[in-house]
Design an enzyme around this catalytic site. Structure first.
Site, mmCIF file in Angstrom:
data_model
loop_
_atom_site.group_PDB
_atom_site.id
_atom_site.type_symbol
_atom_site.label_atom_id
_atom_site.label_comp_id
_atom_site.label_asym_id
_atom_site.label_seq_id
_atom_site.Cartn_x
_atom_site.Cartn_y
_atom_site.Cartn_z
ATOM 1 N N SER A 147 13.384 3.161 1.602
ATOM 2 C CA SER A 147 12.668 4.306 2.101
ATOM 3 C C SER A 147 12.830 4.588 3.593
ATOM 4 O O SER A 147 12.449 5.657 4.058
ATOM 5 C CB SER A 147 11.180 4.113 1.799
ATOM 6 O OG SER A 147 10.685 2.982 2.480
ATOM 7 N N SER A 153 13.681 -1.618 1.659
ATOM 8 C CA SER A 153 13.690 -0.354 2.406
ATOM 9 C C SER A 153 14.317 -0.372 3.794
ATOM 10 O O SER A 153 14.506 0.683 4.384
ATOM 11 C CB SER A 153 12.274 0.186 2.528
ATOM 12 O OG SER A 153 11.941 0.871 1.348
ATOM 13 N N LYS A 191 9.607 4.398 12.183
ATOM 14 C CA LYS A 191 9.327 5.030 10.887
ATOM 15 C C LYS A 191 7.902 5.587 10.904
ATOM 16 O O LYS A 191 6.995 4.962 11.474
ATOM 17 C CB LYS A 191 9.489 3.946 9.814
ATOM 18 C CG LYS A 191 9.424 4.397 8.372
ATOM 19 C CD LYS A 191 9.755 3.197 7.467
ATOM 20 C CE LYS A 191 9.658 3.493 5.985
ATOM 21 N NZ LYS A 191 10.018 2.321 5.147
HETATM 22 N N1 GLN Z 1 12.756 1.042 -3.190
HETATM 23 C C1 GLN Z 1 11.644 0.151 -3.314
HETATM 24 C C2 GLN Z 1 10.447 0.894 -3.853
HETATM 25 O O1 GLN Z 1 10.600 2.010 -4.156
HETATM 26 C C3 GLN Z 1 11.347 -0.510 -2.013
HETATM 27 C C4 GLN Z 1 10.605 0.335 -1.082
HETATM 28 C C5 GLN Z 1 10.311 -0.372 0.195
HETATM 29 O O2 GLN Z 1 10.880 -1.403 0.499
HETATM 30 N N2 GLN Z 1 9.366 0.189 0.937
HETATM 31 O O3 GLN Z 1 9.378 0.372 -3.980
#
Ligand code: GLN
Length: 483
Positions: free
Chosen positions: A149, A173, A74
């Site tokens: 994400s 994420s 990532k």
């Molecule tokens: N969807 C969650 C957020 O928007 C988690 C994001 C993540 O785990 N990086 O914060």
């Protein structure tokens, strides 16, 4: 081929590392425009490393445990090669002077990193639409999101562009995109994997973990990246078990806890049925399914979105147009330089989080919001501790819905935040969570089952997940047009 099969084939000289990497690069060339999974591809560098591995194999020299596998990381993990953008304009030109610990470990194990994957800007989001490059598309239906994400990493694996990938998980994420794309993803225990070189979002929640086609491949990657690192003071020194060797552990007497509240309002019917059917598979194989009592779970989302934004507002203060990345070209004086650089460099969701977090930490509101959220977090962690005295693992859906349409939730942040309803509590408690495919909805979209285990019980979690994959074939299904 899966990661495990690829590594075995390269080792046995049934194919070369160069062939594997070339095939990965060809597939990226062919599919990336449609899917948006990669922000950058390092083709020449990857081929050079593959040639080197082949040369060592030809000479009979030892190679690492991941030799010959094409993998992706990532783009919020630092690499000394290429750029590390976090899908943000503010870091669009950022070149890290060093590799993240996980990048070092992957390469020391002779995995070949072919490129860096797309994400929601600074990992803030649940759909991978908050990327300042392009949204990532779900290979099962390209009008739909892959989750986020780590959507780019999930799609790279699901579409067969690579055999494995790393993502980061602050509130879901890794697990949510794994679920929405029909692959396996693990959020390890907080402290299990070094975050040295991971661009910080919410430091008390962030954790790096693997995404792969199945649990065995996931275990294989975890074994390589786990372990203590003096450069991350939160990484823990306890021994790294041989996760792959322990996949076949005896699961007689397994007790699975299920929180009744997890199957309430807001849960899509088909997701509910698939998760119940998955529990039925375990029951038929001798597991006991009991109710887990997690009374504070209902506060997880509120608690997460206070703590994560508070930490983000502090972590993102470093992007000022001076220390890192892009600087606004027109400004009047230093304060204006900061403001203009941040205004131009950050996207809308990142700005929203910084403002929410700054608010929650501001004097007068600190006690009412941030401090209270910390207390609720402790209660939540205690819920899990108490529950794990009665059960070995806890099961739930990963996401309340299957992959939604691009654009469907982007203008409604609260609806987007609810995508994390089953995942954030795992990060708040610091425990381990695994997402495995457990079915498809009527539109053929994948559904994920979440399994949770106590701190540093990844070997248990993986063994339980592996058992399911020995009994079902959801993890062997591929999206249309994949490689
Ligand atoms: N969807 C969650 C957020 O928007 C988690 C994001 C993540 O785990 N990086 O914060």
């Amino acid at each position: 081929m899966t990661l495990t099969e690829t590594i075995a084939a390269v080792r046995a000289k049934r194919c070369s590392a160069v062939e594997v990497v070339q095939q990965s690069l060809d597939a990226i060339e062919k599919h990336n425009e449609r899917l948006g999974a990669f922000i950058s591809v390092e083709g020449e560098r990857a081929l050079q490393r593959a040639r080197d591995i082949d040369a060592r194999i030809a000479k009979g020299e030892p190679v690492g445990p991941l030799a010959g596998a094409a993998v992706a990381v990532k783009d919020n993990m630092c690499t000394a090669f290429g750029t590390t953008t976090c899908a943000s304009q503010i870091l669009s030109n950022f070149r890290s002077p060093y590799d993240a610990a996980v990048v070092e470990r992957l390469e020391a194990a002779d995995a070949v990193i072919v490129g860096k994957t797309n994400l929601d800007e600074f990992a803030m989001g649940s759909s991978s639409e908050n990327s300042s490059y392009c949204p990532v598309r779900n290979p099962w239906d390209t009008t739909r999101v892959p989750g986020g994400s780590s959507g780019g990493s999930a799609v790279a694996v699901a579409a067969g562009l690579v055999q494995g990938a790393l993502g980061s998980d602050t509130g879901g994420s890794i697990r949510q995109p794994a679920a929405l794309t029909g692959i396996t993803g693990l959020k390890p225990t907080y402290g299990r994997v070094s975050r040295h070189g991971l661009v910080a979002f919410a430091s008390s929640l962030d954790q790096i973990g693997p995404l792969a086609r199945n649990v065995r491949d996931t275990a294989c990657l975890l074994k390589v990246i786990a372990g203590h690192d003096p450069r991350d003071s939160t990484s823990v020194g306890c021994a790294v078990p041989d996760y792959t060797a322990l996949l076949g552990a005896d699961l007689k007497g397994l007790t699975i806890g299920v929180a009744a509240g997890d199957f309430g309002k807001g849960l899509n019917d088909e997701v509910c049925k698939a998760v119940e059917a998955a529990l039925g598979v375990y029951r038929d194989n001798g597991a006991r399914i009991v109710e887990a009592h997690l009374p504070h779970m209902k506060y997880a989302i509120a608690c997460y979105y206070l703590i994560a934004t508070a930490e983000a507002s502090s972590n993102l203060a470093r992007y000022d147009g001076v220390h890192y990345g892009v600087r606004a070209d027109r400004h009047e004086g230093i304060v204006d330089l900061y403001c203009a650089s941040r205004d131009q460099g950050f996207g809308q969701e990142v700005k929203r989080r910084i403002m929410l977090g700054t608010f929650a930490l501001s004097s007068g509101y600190y006690d009412a919001y941030y401090l209270k959220a910390l207390k609720v977090r402790t209660l939540l962690a205690r819920d899990f501790e108490a529950a794990f005295e009665q059960v070995d693992v806890i099961a739930s859906p990963v996401s309340p819905v299957t992959a939604f349409k691009l654009g469907e939730k982007i203008d409604d942040p609260l609806a987007m935040y609810l995508a994390d309803i089953h995942t954030t509590s795992v990060n708040l408690a610091g425990i381990a969570g695994l997402s495995i495919p457990c079915g498809f909805d009527a539109d053929g979209l994948p559904i994920g089952l979440q399994l949770m285990a106590p701190h540093f019980a990844e070997e248990r979690l993986l063994a339980v997940g592996h058992q399911f994959q020995c009994l079902t074939d959801y993890h062997t299904k591929h999206p249309p047009q994949s490689t």
